[in-house]
Design an enzyme around this catalytic site. Structure first.
Site, PDB file in Angstrom:
ATOM      1  N   TYR A   2     -15.293  20.362   7.690  1.00 34.49           N
ATOM      2  CA  TYR A   2     -13.994  20.943   7.357  1.00 34.49           C
ATOM      3  C   TYR A   2     -13.739  20.883   5.850  1.00 34.49           C
ATOM      4  O   TYR A   2     -12.701  20.451   5.392  1.00 34.49           O
ATOM      5  CB  TYR A   2     -12.898  20.221   8.135  1.00 34.49           C
ATOM      6  CG  TYR A   2     -11.546  20.915   8.158  1.00 34.49           C
ATOM      7  CD1 TYR A   2     -11.421  22.292   7.997  1.00 34.49           C
ATOM      8  CD2 TYR A   2     -10.389  20.180   8.361  1.00 34.49           C
ATOM      9  CE1 TYR A   2     -10.198  22.914   8.035  1.00 34.49           C
ATOM     10  CE2 TYR A   2      -9.144  20.792   8.410  1.00 34.49           C
ATOM     11  CZ  TYR A   2      -9.057  22.157   8.240  1.00 34.49           C
ATOM     12  OH  TYR A   2      -7.818  22.778   8.272  1.00 34.49           O
ATOM     13  N   VAL A   4     -24.246   3.835   2.582  1.00 32.99           N
ATOM     14  CA  VAL A   4     -23.358   4.832   1.981  1.00 32.99           C
ATOM     15  C   VAL A   4     -21.986   4.773   2.646  1.00 32.99           C
ATOM     16  O   VAL A   4     -21.884   4.664   3.872  1.00 32.99           O
ATOM     17  CB  VAL A   4     -23.945   6.258   2.149  1.00 32.99           C
ATOM     18  CG1 VAL A   4     -23.044   7.288   1.477  1.00 32.99           C
ATOM     19  CG2 VAL A   4     -25.362   6.327   1.579  1.00 32.99           C
ATOM     20  N   LEU A   5     -20.940   4.861   1.838  1.00 29.46           N
ATOM     21  CA  LEU A   5     -19.568   4.943   2.339  1.00 29.46           C
ATOM     22  C   LEU A   5     -19.096   6.380   2.250  1.00 29.46           C
ATOM     23  O   LEU A   5     -19.207   7.023   1.203  1.00 29.46           O
ATOM     24  CB  LEU A   5     -18.646   4.044   1.520  1.00 29.46           C
ATOM     25  CG  LEU A   5     -17.141   4.149   1.838  1.00 29.46           C
ATOM     26  CD1 LEU A   5     -16.849   3.663   3.261  1.00 29.46           C
ATOM     27  CD2 LEU A   5     -16.308   3.371   0.818  1.00 29.46           C
ATOM     28  N   GLY A  33     -12.955   9.384   4.231  1.00 29.93           N
ATOM     29  CA  GLY A  33     -12.394  10.579   4.850  1.00 29.93           C
ATOM     30  C   GLY A  33     -13.502  11.351   5.551  1.00 29.93           C
ATOM     31  O   GLY A  33     -13.745  12.521   5.257  1.00 29.93           O
ATOM     32  N   GLY A  46     -13.995  12.713   8.389  1.00 24.17           N
ATOM     33  CA  GLY A  46     -13.794  13.805   9.340  1.00 24.17           C
ATOM     34  C   GLY A  46     -14.442  13.495  10.675  1.00 24.17           C
ATOM     35  O   GLY A  46     -14.327  12.391  11.210  1.00 24.17           O
ATOM     36  N   ILE A 105      -8.409   7.902   9.057  1.00 23.90           N
ATOM     37  CA  ILE A 105      -7.281   7.330   9.797  1.00 23.90           C
ATOM     38  C   ILE A 105      -6.836   8.258  10.917  1.00 23.90           C
ATOM     39  O   ILE A 105      -5.820   8.004  11.566  1.00 23.90           O
ATOM     40  CB  ILE A 105      -6.104   6.982   8.866  1.00 23.90           C
ATOM     41  CG1 ILE A 105      -5.617   8.213   8.105  1.00 23.90           C
ATOM     42  CG2 ILE A 105      -6.505   5.874   7.902  1.00 23.90           C
ATOM     43  CD1 ILE A 105      -4.395   7.925   7.268  1.00 23.90           C
ATOM     44  N   GLU A 122      -8.176  11.155  16.509  1.00 21.19           N
ATOM     45  CA  GLU A 122      -8.998  12.183  17.163  1.00 21.19           C
ATOM     46  C   GLU A 122     -10.355  12.306  16.485  1.00 21.19           C
ATOM     47  O   GLU A 122     -11.383  12.477  17.145  1.00 21.19           O
ATOM     48  CB  GLU A 122      -8.268  13.532  17.141  1.00 21.19           C
ATOM     49  CG  GLU A 122      -6.995  13.573  17.963  1.00 21.19           C
ATOM     50  CD  GLU A 122      -7.273  13.530  19.457  1.00 21.19           C
ATOM     51  OE1 GLU A 122      -8.305  14.076  19.881  1.00 21.19           O
ATOM     52  OE2 GLU A 122      -6.459  12.940  20.189  1.00 21.19           O
ATOM     53  N   CYS A 150      -4.742  30.836   1.748  1.00 14.12           N
ATOM     54  CA  CYS A 150      -5.632  29.983   0.955  1.00 14.12           C
ATOM     55  C   CYS A 150      -6.851  30.764   0.460  1.00 14.12           C
ATOM     56  O   CYS A 150      -7.304  30.578  -0.678  1.00 14.12           O
ATOM     57  CB  CYS A 150      -6.072  28.775   1.765  1.00 14.12           C
ATOM     58  SG  CYS A 150      -4.754  27.554   2.022  1.00 14.12           S
TER      59      CYS A 150
END
Length: 397
Positions: free
Chosen positions: A125, A159-160, A163, A165, A186, A189, A342
């Site tokens: 995404y 590796v971090l 976010g 997804g 966070i 889903e 967008c």
């Protein structure tokens, strides 16, 4: 009302947009209340009026391309609601730990069925990389490959993914480079589905705020997450990355970028799509990384986001006959407006897409990456197969 109509008509004509004209980017006014709403509520009123069916355009992306290219949006940037939103952002930290969960829940927890239908097979995404790609699946794999190459991933590294997804990068990097990935988000889903998609791989998916991470990693990546961090938290975000990154590691930050420094987002986007989000500027990022990182590379491929968003809309639109069983009719107009507005914004170069490579002390021999057509799609696919075979051979041994 008549005065507002003539005023709006004149402004739109300056952007080569006609009311009830014959071009696909022209608008058809279906409710005369539109003009007063635009004058009073600006961009928020424009979006809400579209959701309510007060106006239509055959090519929303083309409408916004012309609107934003002309700078017409600035005429209605200052409204009472916009002023209140700005003051709220200055006074309060709208992305603090208490608020951030509701911000993310609003968008990312609305239904995995929507994102499965709209996105590529890996559920990426963020902006795809279309340099040699023929379709969305290829373009997203090319982007993931580009990220892995820029990080210089090596077998066994940790590796971090901030976010993460639905785990698209984590899964790709673990499968193709043999690294161990910790992905944090966070979104409830996203965590549930990402764990299923990454099952059997050296990938750990956590429901965790970035502020709570305090451990070391060889590399850190963040693809399309800092847009939710907020200008008051950019420095603390970069401090966390610096604290958790090994001294010789690489941090790759991908973000949508604003041409100017802002403290709020578009009122319609903020209310309906991404609450309390905002796009960082070059100046804001520079201030946050100063004294913490060496900037190795700054890659702008914002024009690729236009094509990505158009592909997402085509997938969303073609699957609506199934999705409409779970979402109201007004959602269709809202989501269409979001994706195509967008796309128009990126096409007009009103906003950008940056991949920024940072190191803590500078890459000793300098940073170098092949970007534009230096390697074909087939070449990197063959490289990937070679790595996979090598990984399998090492496991068997």
């Amino acid at each position: 009302m008549k005065g507002n109509k003539s005023k709006i008509q004149s402004l739109l004509e300056s952007a080569d947009i006609q009311i009830n004209g014959s071009c696909p980017w022209d608008i058809r006014v279906l409710d005369e209340r539109l003009y007063n709403k635009l004058v009073v509520h600006g961009s928020l009123g424009l979006g809400e009026a579209y959701m309510d069916g007060w106006w239509e355009a055959d090519a929303l992306d083309g409408f916004f391309h012309r609107l934003l290219s002309s700078g017409l949006d600035k005429n209605y940037a200052i409204t009472p609601r916009a002023v209140l939103g700005y003051l709220g952002a200055v006074i309060a930290n709208l992305q603090n730990p208490t608020r951030v969960y509701s911000n993310i829940h609003h968008h990312y927890d609305i239904g995995n069925d929507l994102y499965r239908a709209m996105l590529d097979k890996r559920m990426v995404y963020t902006c795809a990389y279309w340099d040699k790609a023929q379709n969305l699946d290829e373009a997203q794999e090319a982007k993931l490959e580009l990220v892995c190459r820029k990080l210089g991933l090596q077998q066994g590294q940790r590796v971090l993914d901030i976010g993460c997804g639905w785990g698209s990068f984590a899964k790709y990097a673990a499968e193709n480079y043999g690294v161990n990935v910790v992905g944090i988000t966070i979104s409830k889903e996203q965590v549930e589905l990402a764990r299923k998609l990454c099952e059997g791989l050296p990938v750990e998916i956590r429901q965790q705020d970035y502020r709570d991470v305090d451990e070391r990693f060889d590399h850190i990546v963040s693809l399309g997450m800092i847009e939710h961090v907020g200008y008051k938290n950019y420095k603390s975000y970069m401090e966390m990355v610096s604290r958790c990154l090994e001294d010789n590691g690489i941090f790759l930050l991908q973000t949508i970028g604003s041409n100017i420094s802002v403290r709020t987002t578009d009122p319609w986007i903020g209310k309906y799509i991404f609450p309390n989000s905002m796009l960082p500027s070059i100046k804001q990022i520079a201030r946050a990384i100063e004294g913490r990182f060496v900037m190795e590379d700054w890659h702008n491929f914002g024009t690729h986001y236009d094509k990505t968003l158009m592909a997402w809309f085509q997938d969303f639109d073609s699957h609506w006959h199934v999705l409409k069983n779970n979402y109201p009719d007004r959602f269709y107009r809202m989501w269409k407006y979001y994706l195509l507005s967008c796309a128009g914004a990126f096409r007009s170069r009103n906003i950008q897409l940056w991949q920024i490579v940072l190191s803590k002390h500078g890459v000793t021999d300098g940073f170098d990456i092949l970007r534009h057509g230096s390697r074909s799609q087939n070449t990197y696919i063959e490289d990937r197969k070679t790595r996979q075979n090598k990984n399998i051979h090492q496991i068997l041994q």
